[in-house]
Design an enzyme around this catalytic site. Structure first.
Site, PDB file in Angstrom:
ATOM      1  N   HIS A 295       0.884  -1.104   0.068  1.00 41.59           N
ATOM      2  CA  HIS A 295      -0.058   0.155   0.093  1.00 41.59           C
ATOM      3  C   HIS A 295       0.929   1.339   0.085  1.00 41.59           C
ATOM      4  O   HIS A 295       1.853   1.198   0.674  1.00 41.59           O
ATOM      5  CB  HIS A 295      -1.043   0.136   1.346  1.00 41.59           C
ATOM      6  CG  HIS A 295      -2.065   1.041   1.148  1.00 41.59           C
ATOM      7  ND1 HIS A 295      -1.767   2.416   1.401  1.00 41.59           N
ATOM      8  CD2 HIS A 295      -3.432   0.899   0.708  1.00 41.59           C
ATOM      9  CE1 HIS A 295      -2.979   3.028   1.406  1.00 41.59           C
ATOM     10  NE2 HIS A 295      -3.825   2.270   0.779  1.00 41.59           N
TER      11      HIS A 295
ATOM     12  N   GLU B  98      -3.673   2.848  -7.549  1.00 40.10           N
ATOM     13  CA  GLU B  98      -4.012   4.151  -6.549  1.00 40.10           C
ATOM     14  C   GLU B  98      -2.949   5.255  -6.742  1.00 40.10           C
ATOM     15  O   GLU B  98      -1.918   5.173  -6.362  1.00 40.10           O
ATOM     16  CB  GLU B  98      -4.067   3.714  -5.108  1.00 40.10           C
ATOM     17  CG  GLU B  98      -5.170   2.637  -4.767  1.00 40.10           C
ATOM     18  CD  GLU B  98      -5.254   2.689  -3.358  1.00 40.10           C
ATOM     19  OE1 GLU B  98      -4.208   2.425  -2.459  1.00 40.10           O
ATOM     20  OE2 GLU B  98      -6.461   2.721  -2.787  1.00 40.10           O
TER      21      GLU B  98
HETATM   22  O1  G3H Z   1      -6.561   1.991   0.832  1.00 40.55           O
HETATM   23  C1  G3H Z   1      -7.508   2.887   0.399  1.00 40.55           C
HETATM   24  C2  G3H Z   1      -7.062   3.948  -0.674  1.00 40.55           C
HETATM   25  O2  G3H Z   1      -5.611   4.293   0.097  1.00 40.55           O
HETATM   26  C3  G3H Z   1      -7.826   5.123  -0.996  1.00 40.55           C
HETATM   27  O3  G3H Z   1      -7.990   5.612   0.365  1.00 40.55           O
HETATM   28  P1  G3H Z   1      -9.194   6.991   0.182  1.00 40.55           P
HETATM   29  O4  G3H Z   1     -10.483   6.012  -0.215  1.00 40.55           O
HETATM   30  O5  G3H Z   1      -9.351   7.358   1.556  1.00 40.55           O
HETATM   31  O6  G3H Z   1      -8.846   7.682  -0.981  1.00 40.55           O
END
Ligand code: G3H
Length: 222
Positions: free
Chosen positions: A93, A141
């Protein structure tokens, strides 16, 4: 195109800590049962056992180390999270970045313990590299959008569609999730229309005043 796979990462948000982790999991289970959509939760390590024991839904670890039994103080051991009730794990992550060698070792450990694997990536090349390792999922992401409330499916659709195309060329068995800023039904719909097979999200649900209502909005256009 079947139903999407949704992974809700609690991160270390207060709302998803301790008993809050259980309450959000109950909301996820209710929405999953009503909709038939698989929703997995990723609580903090100490809450894995609590959530898995109290709520019947897929629980993922937020991280896994590529280590085995022995002198690995402070590491996350695959057998430990498996025995705690986890069925999968996030790897790499953006808030827990690993080296390429560490990602490979973590994935190997996940496979050894029968844990579903989601390798998180930040752009098309890293997504392609992750797919070559053969995880169950990659989750693209862009870090700059994480927690922004600006959905990747609108802010940077090319990184999603480009990742889908890259993964299909390298390993069609790997499923593509996307994340960052996803919170609303139109965000998930856009992500699916770009070819992703689900989403990885956090703040839009975990920090919502009513996580169940937020989840119901998220899936309303599926
Ligand atoms: O693990 C989730 C991602 O980092 C996205 O986070 P978010 O939905 O707060 O933008």
């Amino acid at each position: 195109m079947g139903l999407p796979f949704i992974v809700l990462n609690y991160k270390t948000y207060l709302q998803g800590t301790g008993q809050g982790a259980v309450e959000i999991a109950k909301a996820c289970k209710a929405v999953s049962e009503d909709s038939g959509i698989e929703i997995a939760v990723a609580p903090q390590l100490p809450d894995i056992y609590r959530v898995a024991s109290e709520v019947e839904l897929p629980v993922f670890s937020q991280h896994l180390d590529g280590i085995g039994a022995g002198s690995f103080t402070g590491h996350v051991f695959g057998k430990s999270i498996k025995d705690a009730g986890a069925v999968g794990t996030l790897i790499n992550h953006s808030e827990k970045r690993l080296t390429l060698a560490e990602i490979e070792a973590s994935l190997k450990a996940a496979k050894k313990f029968g844990l579903r694997s989601v390798i998180c990536t930040n752009n098309v090349p890293t997504t392609a590299a992750a797919a070559a390792l053969g995880p169950d999922y990659v989750a693209i992401e862009p870090p700059e959008l994480i927690g922004s409330g600006i959905p990747v499916s609108k802010a940077d659709p090319e990184v999603v569609s480009g990742s889908v195309e890259a993964v299909a060329k390298i390993n069609s068995q790997v499923k593509v999730l996307c994340g960052a800023g996803i919170s609303k039904g139109e965000d998930l719909r856009a992500a699916l229309d770009l070819g992703s097979q689900g989403v990885l999200l956090a703040s839009g649900i975990v920090k919502a005043a009513d996580p169940k209502a937020a989840l119901e909005d998220l899936i309303r256009l599926v």
